[in-house]
Each structure stands twice: as structure tokens, then as C-alpha cells.
Design an enzyme around this catalytic site. Structure first.
Site, PDB file in Angstrom:
ATOM      1  N   ASN A 470      20.359 -75.960  78.211  1.00  6.23           N
ATOM      2  CA  ASN A 470      20.730 -74.725  77.525  1.00  6.23           C
ATOM      3  C   ASN A 470      22.113 -74.849  76.913  1.00  6.23           C
ATOM      4  O   ASN A 470      22.926 -75.682  77.325  1.00  6.23           O
ATOM      5  CB  ASN A 470      20.706 -73.531  78.486  1.00  6.23           C
ATOM      6  N   CYS A 471      22.367 -74.020  75.905  1.00  7.41           N
ATOM      7  CA  CYS A 471      23.725 -73.879  75.376  1.00  7.41           C
ATOM      8  C   CYS A 471      24.178 -72.460  75.689  1.00  7.41           C
ATOM      9  O   CYS A 471      23.781 -71.897  76.707  1.00  7.41           O
ATOM     10  CB  CYS A 471      23.762 -74.196  73.884  1.00  7.41           C
ATOM     11  N   ILE A 472      24.961 -71.843  74.852  1.00 10.65           N
ATOM     12  CA  ILE A 472      25.526 -70.534  75.175  1.00 10.65           C
ATOM     13  C   ILE A 472      24.463 -69.450  75.229  1.00 10.65           C
ATOM     14  O   ILE A 472      24.476 -68.588  76.106  1.00 10.65           O
ATOM     15  CB  ILE A 472      26.623 -70.150  74.154  1.00 10.65           C
TER      16      ILE A 472
END
Length: 540
Positions: A470-472
Site C-alpha cells: 500500500n501507499c498513502i
């Protein structure tokens, strides 16, 4: 799914994964910037004269401590990137990859120091010699300062070495050095050789970055607009971190002497000025690429777009989407996270997103022309207060609410007209699925507030997940069979958007709680798979 059957990583996916790894050091940098900003502003003479009680020795010790702690990320930024990239990109044994990243960065600079010493350039304390060869102390080693770009290259090399050798089997006599132990060994040898090449090739890299900086700076007032619009246009593809890193941390974002040191990159210049006691005010050439440029769109524009979407929803559906829009506005204004709002109209009206990108870039240019000097990274209300208001009227913070109000009105008018004129199906406009993004399907809701079992089912089940990260705001996945992914079911379970990159690559936009959703997905996948299969199929 056995490792041998994993789909190959495309160049597109590689750069997406690379950009995602930037967020770990950047998040720390943002927090440290706030610490440094508060500490430096509340210990300034102007603030003390306005609020004399802040001059108490105990208060000043606290603010000095905050400044010192906050300067950490600025001082060790390159090595943090060298560690974070292999840490984030490695599929397995992430700790070994991170350790090897530090080893590689240190060895590269030691080997460069060896070359410079052997060629007679070092040892030297002559500032003209040091400046001519761009030599600085890096981790206490006199070496060529390759900055963030050098650290990124180290990180990529270490990642490739780790993926190739972390499971290597050596002959019995050398078996102790096999497997994960071999990664830092081969890293030492490889980066030791690379360090000998750096003095020969780095001037060419530096010339390329300087050329990019010349193009952007040569655009004058449109330079910030090119950057701001480019960042928004790259965001849906997950590639915006690359452009942002170039401007924030390399010569493309400018070079300036601060406290007797040459500093490159818009963000590093700003933070160097924050921590320099003899610097008064901030360089407009640096801040024009930073938080101030985002503020018109983040504090005014996107909230205006959200209000337009609310007013354009059918009256019976407004209560269903109210929570979705409010949470998106809060994430944008307080956290600087825009995707929860942007992805509500990106897929249904790409032309509106293009207008949004242009207006965001225009905000960068307007703030630069007005002479506003507010730095840091997020463009949210925290940056506005800490780096604008607390640093006095010299930052021209008082212009931000005025410009944000104009952007609010412009976004509201444009979005309302477009939604009604072209019947765009923004949330609440469709009776059949109104509010589906605002309410989770019935089922088990975990700590994240999402029905994660339903999300996993919509992704095709645990057996369909090859990799998960995942990212932000987004889940980043590689799946075995993308035809098993049910976009509609994901959206019914509060996914804001689904981006299909290729035959295996997928991104699911969740929002600020994506880390919790990802952790719950990991737990479900681990519980549903044999340990042997899991180790070869998922990486976190």
C-alpha cells in the site's frame, strides 16, 4: 502461487513501486519539518517580542530540542532513501534488504573516497578544491555528494542484488555465507566497484539534473505551474513521487548556499534555512515548489468541488454521501491527502480532473507571483499555521485565505456547471448505486471500519493475491487472474476507485485508512494459506 510463476514486474510497475518507497522517508521528513518549524519559529526574536513568556529558558530549551530533533531527517536524508528503497521493494527478508542498503551507501562513499585519495584530490581542506569536485562529508566520509539521486541508485542496485541472491545456495564449505548473509557481501563488492566509477560518471548525471532544473527555472513563473500540474497528472498512475523527489531533493529544484553550505533541492533548501540561525526569511525560489502552491487547491478548491458534488446529488441521497464527502475534505484540509476527493470524479469525468490539475498548477504560479514563502510538503492547514502564521507576516500567509476563497468559488462553479450540464454520475447522482461508496456492505467490519473479508472476496480471494502492498491511500496489488476482480463489489465496500494497470497489476483506492485495511487483508490471507505458499506468494 509459486514464486517461479509470478508475473514479471513491468517497467511501469517498477517505477510505481519505486515511487511508493519514497513515502517512508518523506513522511518522516514532513513530521521532522513540523518539529523544526515549530522549534525555530517559537524561538525567533519576533515571536518572543510578541509573546514574551516564550522567552523563558525552559521554553527555549524545549524549542531548541525540537529544532535539533527535527533537523535529523534533513541531515541523514540520502542514507534514509538508500535504506527505504530496498526495504520497500524487496519481496522477502526486508530487514536484510534494509541493512544491505545502509552497507551499500557507506561502501559506495568509502570507495569514492579511496579513488579521490589515490588520484591526489584528497586529503584536502581547500574549499575551492572541495567545491570543484562537489566533495562533502557524507556519514563522516569525505566523498562526492551524490545527494538523493545517488542514494536512489544505491537503493535500486541493492534491491536487484537482494532479489537475485537472497536465496543463493553455496557449496557446503561456504554455506555459512549463503542465503540472506550473501546479500550484504555481494552488496559490499558491487557498490565498492561502483564507488570507483562515481567520480568518472557523476559529472554527467549532475549535468543532466542541472539541465532539467534549467528547463523548469527557465520557464519563469510557469515553472511552478509545470510542476504542480505535472504532479497531479501523474498521481493517478502512482508516478508523481518521481517528479516530486527530483524537485524536492536534487539540483532540479534549485541550489543555494545556506549557512556556508551548498544545498540542492527545494525542500532541502527550505529545511536548511529553517535550521540556520543566521537565515531570516525563506528563499522564494525554493518555496514556490512547496506547500504554498498546493494551498489554493487543497484548502479552497477541492472543498468547493466536494460542496458542488453534494449540492448536485439527488436530495434523497445527500445524507448517504455526506460522510464520504466530509471525510474527504478533512483528509484534504488537515492531512493534505487529496485522493479521497479526487477519485470521486477522476473516473467519471477525466476532463474535470484535467481542469483540476491545471488549476492546481495555476495555484503554484499565483502564490509564487504574490511572493508567498510557505514551505514543507503537504499544503494542509498544519503547514499553513506552522510555516506560515508562526513565521510572521514575512511569509505573506494572510494571502492564502484570499486565494483559497477564490479557488473555492471557481471549483464550485466549474464542478456544479459540469455535473449538471453533462449529467456526470458523481456520488449521489445515480439512484441505483447512490451512496454505495459511502456505506459498507453488510458483514464483518474490522478495526479499519471496512468489511475486509468482502474486499478480499471481491479481489478474487486469497489465492488470487500474488503481492500486496500500500501507499498513502491505495492498495497496490498483483493478482494471478485480474478477471476475478469485481470492481463493483469493491466500490460497494467503500473503495473509492479501482485502477487496472495491466493483466496483473491493480490499485484499489481506499483512503486514509488503507494501512489498516492492508494489515487486515494480510491477516486474512495468512489465515487462509499454508505457510509455504504464503512465503512465495505475498510480500509486505
Amino acid at each position: 502461487m509459486p514464486a517461479s510463476q509470478k508475473p514479471k514486474v513491468t517497467l511501469w510497475e517498477f517505477f510505481q513501486s519505486l515511487g511508493k518507497t519514497f513515502m517512508l522517508p518523506v513522511a518522516l521528513l514532513s513530521f521532522c519539518g513540523i518539529m523544526l518549524g515549530i522549534g525555530s519559529s517559537l524561538s525567533s526574536r519576533d515571536v518572543i517580542s510578541l509573546l514574551p513568556f516564550l522567552g523563558h529558558p525552559a521554553c527555549q530549551l524545549l524549542f531548541t530540542w525540537m529544532s535539533k530533533v527535527g533537523s535529523f531527517a534533513f541531515s541523514f536524508l540520502p542514507v534514509m532513501f538508500a535504506i527505504a528503497i530496498p526495504l520497500g521493494m524487496a519481496r522477502d527478508n526486508k530487514g536484510v534488504a534494509a541493512f544491505s542498503g545502509f552497507v551499500g551507501f557507506a561502501v559506495l562513499n568509502l570507495a569514492t573516497n579511496f579513488y579521490l585519495t589515490a588520484s591526489g584530490v584528497l586529503p584536502s581542506s581547500d574549499p575551492l578544491v572541495l567545491k570543484a569536485h562537489n566533495i562533502q562529508n557524507v556519514l563522516g566520509i569525505q566523498s562526492i555528494d551524490t545527494g538523493i539521486l545517488g542514494a536512489v541508485l544505491v537503493g535500486i542496485i541493492v534491491y536487484l542484488l537482494h532479489e537475485r541472491f537472497n536465496t543463493i545456495r553455496l557449496p557446503d564449505a561456504l554455506a555459512f555465507f549463503g542465503g540472506t548473509r550473501f546479500v550484504p557481501i555481494i552488496t559490499t563488492l558491487t557498490l565498492g566497484v561502483c564507488g570507483l566509477v562515481v567520480p568518472l560518471i557523476w559529472p554527467w548525471f549532475a549535468a543532466g539534473i542541472n539541465g532539467l532544473g534549467w528547463v523548469i527555472n527557465g520557464a519563469g513563473a510557469f515553472g511552478p505551474m509545470i510542476f504542480g500540474s505535472g504532479e497531479r497528472l501523474l498521481l493517478p498512475f502512482g508516478l508523481h513521487h518521481i517528479l516530486v523527489a527530483l524537485i524536492r531533493f536534487t539540483d532540479a529544484g534549485g541550489t543555494l548556499d545556506v549557512c556556508g553550505h551548498s544545498v540542492s533541492g527545494a525542500l532541502t533548501i527550505f529545511q536548511a534555512q529553517l535550521s540556520c540561525p543566521t537565515t531570516h526569511g525563506f528563499a522564494e525560489s525554493a518555496t514556490r515548489f512547496l506547500s504554498q502552491g498546493k494551498m489554493p487547491a487543497f484548502l479552497g478548491g477541492l472543498p468547493g468541488a466536494a460542496l458542488a458534488m453534494y449540492h448536485c446529488a439527488k436530495p434523497e441521497n445527500r445524507h448517504k454521501i455526506k460522510g464520504l464527502l466530509i471525510s474527504g475534505v478533512v483528509a484534504c484540509v488537515v492531512g493534505g491527502t487529496t485522493e479521497p476527493i479526487e477519485f470521486l470524479f477522476l473516473f467519471v469525468a477525466p476532463f474535470l480532473y484535467l481542469i483540476h490539475a491545471i488549476l492546481t498548477g495555476l495555484g503554484f504560479t499565483v502564490m509564487a507571483l504574490l511572493g508567498v514563502t510557505i514551505g514543507n510538503t503537504d499544503g494542509n492547514i498544519i503547514d499553513f499555521v506552522v510555516f506560515g502564521i508562526l513565521h510572521g507576516t514575512a511569509t505573506k500567509w494572510y494571502l492564502v485565505p484570499l486565494v483559497a476563497a477564490i479557488w473555492f468559488a471557481a471549483y464550485y462553479a466549474i464542478f456544479r456547471f459540469a455535473i449538471l450540464r453533462f449529467n456526470i454520475k458523481t456520488p449521489g447522482r445515480d439512484s441505483d448505486n447512490a451512496g454505495s461508496a459511502a456505506h459498507a456492505s453488510s458483514g464483518t467490519v474490522g478495526q479499519s471500519g471496512y468489511n475486509v473479508p468482502a474486499i478480499l472476496s471481491a479481489l478474487g480471494g486469497a489465492g488470487n493475491i500474488v503481492s500486496l502492498d500500500n501507499c498513502i491511500t491505495r492498495l497496490r496489488l498483483s493478482v494471478a487472474d485480474i478477471s476475478k476482480v469485481d470492481d463493483a463489489a469493491l466500490k460497494e465496500n467503500r473503495a473509492i476507485g479501482v485502477v487496472r494497470l495491466n493483466a496483473h497489476g491493480l490499485q484499489v483506492v481506499i483512503g486514509p485508512q488503507v494501512q489498516s485495511v492492508k494489515d487486515e487483508l494480510d491477516s486474512l490471507i495468512a489465515a487462509s494459506r499454508p505457510a509455504a505458499e504464503l512465503s512465495g506468494a505475498t510480500h509486505v
